[in-house]
Write an enzyme that holds these catalytic residues in place. Sequence first.
Site, mmCIF file in Angstrom:
data_model
loop_
_atom_site.group_PDB
_atom_site.id
_atom_site.type_symbol
_atom_site.label_atom_id
_atom_site.label_comp_id
_atom_site.label_asym_id
_atom_site.label_seq_id
_atom_site.Cartn_x
_atom_site.Cartn_y
_atom_site.Cartn_z
ATOM 1 C CG ASN A 183 -1.698 1.220 1.465
ATOM 2 O OD1 ASN A 183 -1.797 2.060 0.574
ATOM 3 N ND2 ASN A 183 -2.291 1.368 2.641
ATOM 4 C CD1 TRP A 184 3.408 0.858 -2.827
ATOM 5 C CD2 TRP A 184 3.504 1.960 -4.781
ATOM 6 N NE1 TRP A 184 4.073 0.057 -3.728
ATOM 7 C CE2 TRP A 184 4.147 0.715 -4.940
ATOM 8 C CE3 TRP A 184 3.435 2.815 -5.882
ATOM 9 C CZ2 TRP A 184 4.724 0.303 -6.149
ATOM 10 C CZ3 TRP A 184 4.003 2.417 -7.088
ATOM 11 C CH2 TRP A 184 4.650 1.172 -7.215
ATOM 12 C CE LYS A 185 -0.188 3.301 4.744
ATOM 13 N NZ LYS A 185 -0.118 3.421 6.198
ATOM 14 C CG HIS A 240 -5.838 2.073 5.387
ATOM 15 N ND1 HIS A 240 -5.418 2.988 6.323
ATOM 16 C CD2 HIS A 240 -4.812 1.208 5.217
ATOM 17 C CE1 HIS A 240 -4.184 2.694 6.693
ATOM 18 N NE2 HIS A 240 -3.785 1.617 6.031
ATOM 19 C CD GLU A 267 -2.910 5.585 6.852
ATOM 20 O OE1 GLU A 267 -2.909 5.613 5.608
ATOM 21 O OE2 GLU A 267 -1.970 5.089 7.516
ATOM 22 C CD GLU A 296 -3.484 -2.458 7.485
ATOM 23 O OE1 GLU A 296 -2.398 -2.752 6.984
ATOM 24 O OE2 GLU A 296 -4.052 -1.365 7.270
ATOM 25 N N GLY A 333 2.488 2.149 10.970
ATOM 26 C CA GLY A 333 3.477 3.217 10.823
ATOM 27 C C GLY A 333 4.160 3.619 12.112
ATOM 28 C CB SER A 357 5.141 -1.684 12.285
ATOM 29 O OG SER A 357 4.719 -0.365 12.578
ATOM 30 N N GLY A 407 2.751 -1.123 4.328
ATOM 31 C CA GLY A 407 2.800 0.292 3.959
ATOM 32 C C GLY A 407 4.231 0.723 3.693
HETATM 33 P P1 PGA Z 1 2.805 0.305 7.688
HETATM 34 O O1 PGA Z 1 1.335 0.549 7.095
HETATM 35 O O2 PGA Z 1 3.311 -0.998 7.101
HETATM 36 O O3 PGA Z 1 3.596 1.494 7.243
HETATM 37 O O4 PGA Z 1 2.667 0.214 9.163
HETATM 38 C C1 PGA Z 1 0.453 -0.513 6.920
HETATM 39 C C2 PGA Z 1 -0.845 0.001 6.334
HETATM 40 O O5 PGA Z 1 -1.287 1.086 6.711
HETATM 41 O O6 PGA Z 1 -1.458 -0.653 5.472
#
Ligand code: PGA
Length: 256
Positions: A7-9, A94, A96, A166, A172, A211, A232
């Site tokens: 997931n490149w966000k 997600h 976010e 998640e 993150g 993470s 991510g």
């Molecule tokens: P992260 O993000 O691997 O940077 O913790 C995971 C995600 O939000 O899908």
Amino acid sequence: MKTVIGNWKMNLGIRESVALAHGVLQSLKGKELTPDVVICPPFTVLSEVQKAVSKSKLALGAQNCGPDRAGAFTGEISVPMLKDVGCSFVIIGHSERRNYMQEDGVLLHKKFRLALEEKITPVLCVGESKIEREAGQAITFVKNQLKEIFENQTIPKTSRLMVAYEPIWAIGTGAPASVADIVEMHQIIRAEVAKYTGAEPERVEVLYGGSVTSENAYGYLRESEIDGLLIGGASLKLNQFTEIINLASDILNAQI
Ligand code: PGA
């Protein structure tokens, strides 16, 4: 089977995205048994990345979709548009988006339904915050998130049923969840989705995200209860991401 999703966000322009996709593609070449690998770049580069990965086994996913097929919805991107640009997966719910864009269960139910109807695999994200975990409410919270999506949802027989666990406190932060906590939650997620959908529990694919790095990925991937990873930060680093793909391939090959 294992699935590794990047997931490149909200990162990378066209040039960097295409280069990263080429790198991932390269790492899959010459290997017989690999995990399903999906990359989810931002909308703006999907078309260029699609050209780079077309006719390969590297699949393309989107990070979000609108809840309607078409129409006067300024700024939205619909599931048919994602299909048109070559996506076969879409991340839905997600944390976010739930937290920063106030996406709620009603909206996500609609998005999930549309993805299923359009035959693109929705990757539903669920997971509790630190407050809920510390209050002993993590399981109740995740069960409720699943109920919002799967209750009164018609699931086509051929759809993949994919949920990514998640926990928000692990995303993150450099503080991933323990294998024991993940396995406990995955068993619950699998049973809940099977209950709502009537599907065999083995048909439910439960991924972990939060993470994940090339250092800790092996410990997760070797667990039969963990069907894959949603990654991510480490998916933006070619060496980390390809190392995780290699670890998953090794595990799959050892199982033959
Ligand atoms: P992260 O993000 O691997 O940077 O913790 C995971 C995600 O939000 O899908």
